[in-house]
Design a protein around this motif. Structure first.
Motif, short mmCIF file in Angstrom:
data_model
loop_
_atom_site.label_atom_id
_atom_site.label_comp_id
_atom_site.label_asym_id
_atom_site.label_seq_id
_atom_site.Cartn_x
_atom_site.Cartn_y
_atom_site.Cartn_z
N LEU A 71 -12.03 28.65 -11.41
CA LEU A 71 -12.50 27.89 -12.56
C LEU A 71 -13.99 28.13 -12.72
O LEU A 71 -14.77 27.87 -11.80
N LYS A 95 -17.07 26.74 -14.06
CA LYS A 95 -17.42 25.36 -14.40
C LYS A 95 -18.27 25.29 -15.68
O LYS A 95 -18.86 26.29 -16.10
N PRO A 96 -18.35 24.09 -16.27
CA PRO A 96 -19.14 23.95 -17.50
C PRO A 96 -20.59 24.41 -17.37
O PRO A 96 -21.16 24.96 -18.31
N LEU A 115 -20.45 28.15 -17.84
CA LEU A 115 -19.98 28.54 -19.17
C LEU A 115 -21.05 28.24 -20.22
O LEU A 115 -21.37 29.07 -21.07
N ALA A 136 -20.62 33.16 -17.97
CA ALA A 136 -19.20 33.40 -17.65
C ALA A 136 -18.84 34.88 -17.68
O ALA A 136 -18.16 35.38 -16.79
N PRO A 162 -11.56 18.91 -21.66
CA PRO A 162 -11.31 18.48 -20.28
C PRO A 162 -11.05 16.99 -20.18
O PRO A 162 -11.75 16.18 -20.78
N TYR A 173 -17.28 18.09 -14.70
CA TYR A 173 -16.10 18.73 -15.28
C TYR A 173 -15.77 18.21 -16.67
O TYR A 173 -15.14 18.92 -17.46
N SER A 183 -14.32 24.31 -19.48
CA SER A 183 -14.32 25.23 -18.36
C SER A 183 -13.48 26.45 -18.75
O SER A 183 -12.68 26.40 -19.69
N HIS A 241 -15.38 27.22 -9.06
CA HIS A 241 -14.39 26.63 -8.14
C HIS A 241 -13.34 27.69 -7.87
O HIS A 241 -12.92 28.42 -8.77
#
Length: 351
Positions: free
Chosen positions: A47, A49-50, A53, A58, A81, A113, A118, A168
């Motif tokens: 994942l 994460k925000p 991103l 990303a 989310p 989160y 995400s 993650h």
């Protein structure tokens, strides 16, 4: 014929989650189909994460992962989310029976989160090599960024602290299957894994998903965020000092007005701040300004506490007393940095 390891997945490894405080295996409710068990043994759910991103990292992170031979077989945005998504994701950490439990900090970590979208993905490693889980664990580095080395993902892309650490990854194939299931149906999971066997499969859409955020430049860096807040607080405190206010503001804007984009520049920011502190104190003393509340507040705001364990917490309280509003991102960056104090010391950037 499936591998021995894949065969163990099929019987759900009933003791797997006991170490995390759960008395049964998730796979009793969601068994791994035999046709994808071998592929799952090579897979890892991740994942972005925000904080990664929304800071436009990303695409670079995915390219970094692919450079190790990892194949991205599924990627999708967690566009809206929900808190329950991540309570489910971390439910085996939210227990006193797990030494890595997050109960005491979940009120804070869940904010990360739910702050924004995400980007989830499933990676599959090449055959005849380490599994994706092992490879990703080696690539990403420790959760605490200051313990990472330059070759690690969290160092390379400048993670902020143990909570805002960009990334993650599941810790095993069973965890990957369970965590993937939070966001994807079983049919979609099977189809994504089976696509590895298709030589003419369509390109995975992570490029377009990441590209949608490549121009997003929100800053989750601790010092840059702190300095931005301090400048507003100093401007508010200076207003009551008449002609001196403009001179003090110029000192700080000249020293701190440029944003840091990497660890070296952040060290330079700190050095410029220390110079500004000396100039401001000299100016206040030279003008024989009475040490009223505003002056005391300015002098308190001068200090970035990089050495004392309680300093950042004290400064956070002073900023709140200065009647400066913190937006959600600023509050999250400062709060997590205070909570994970060991990540904020200057030695993080001194290597």
């Amino acid at each position: 014929m499936i591998s021995d390891y894949a065969a163990r997945l099929l019987v759900a490894e009933p003791g797997f989650f006991k170490e995390s405080g759960c008395a049964h295996s998730y796979l009793e409710d969601d068994p791994v189909p035999e046709e994808v068990a071998t592929l799952l043994a090579r897979a890892c759910f991740v994942l972005i994460k925000p904080d990664a991103l929304l800071s436009g990292k990303a695409g670079q992170i995915f390219e970094f992962l692919e450079s190790f031979g990892l194949q991205i077989v599924d990627s999708f945005l967690v566009q809206k989310p929900q808190e329950w998504h991540f309570e489910e994701l971390y439910k085996y950490n939210l227990t006193l029976m797990n030494s890595q439990n997050q109960i005491s900090v979940w009120w804070l970590n869940r904010q990360i989160y739910t702050y924004g979208p995400s980007l989830a993905a499933v990676l599959v490693a090449p055959e005849n090599g380490p599994s994706a889980v092992d490879l990703v664990a080696r690539i990403k580095g420790p959760s605490t960024p200051r313990l990472c080395k330059p070759e690690h993902l969290r160092w390379r892309f400048h993670a902020t602290n143990s909570a805002l650490n960009l990334f993650h990854a599941s810790d095993g194939p069973i965890s990957s299957w369970r965590e993937w299931a939070i966001f994807r149906s079983k049919a979609d999971r099977i189809a994504a894994l089976m696509s590895v066997l298709q030589t003419d499969r369509a390109l995975n859409p992570w490029h377009s998903l990441a590209a949608g955020f490549e121009h997003s430049k929100e800053s989750f860096e601790f010092y840059s965020t702190l300095i931005s807040v301090k400048l507003r607080a100093l401007a508010a405190a200076c207003r009551s000092l008449g002609p001196l206010a403009d001179k003090l503001e110029r000192i700080y804007l000249e020293a701190l007005g440029r944003k840091a984009n990497n660890p070296t520049q952040e060290v330079q920011l700190i050095d410029r701040l220390l110079t500004a502190e000396s100039k401001a104190l000299e100016l206040i003393n030279r003008k024989s300004i009475e040490f009223n509340y505003s002056v005391k507040l300015i002098l308190a705001l001068n200090k970035i506490p990089i050495k004392t364990p309680n300093g950042i917490d004290d400064l956070f309280r002073i900023i709140k007393c200065s009647d400066v509003h913190l937006n959600t991102r600023e509050s999250m960056v400062l709060s997590t940095s205070i909570r994970y104090m060991t990540d904020n010391r200057r030695d993080q950037f001194s290597r």
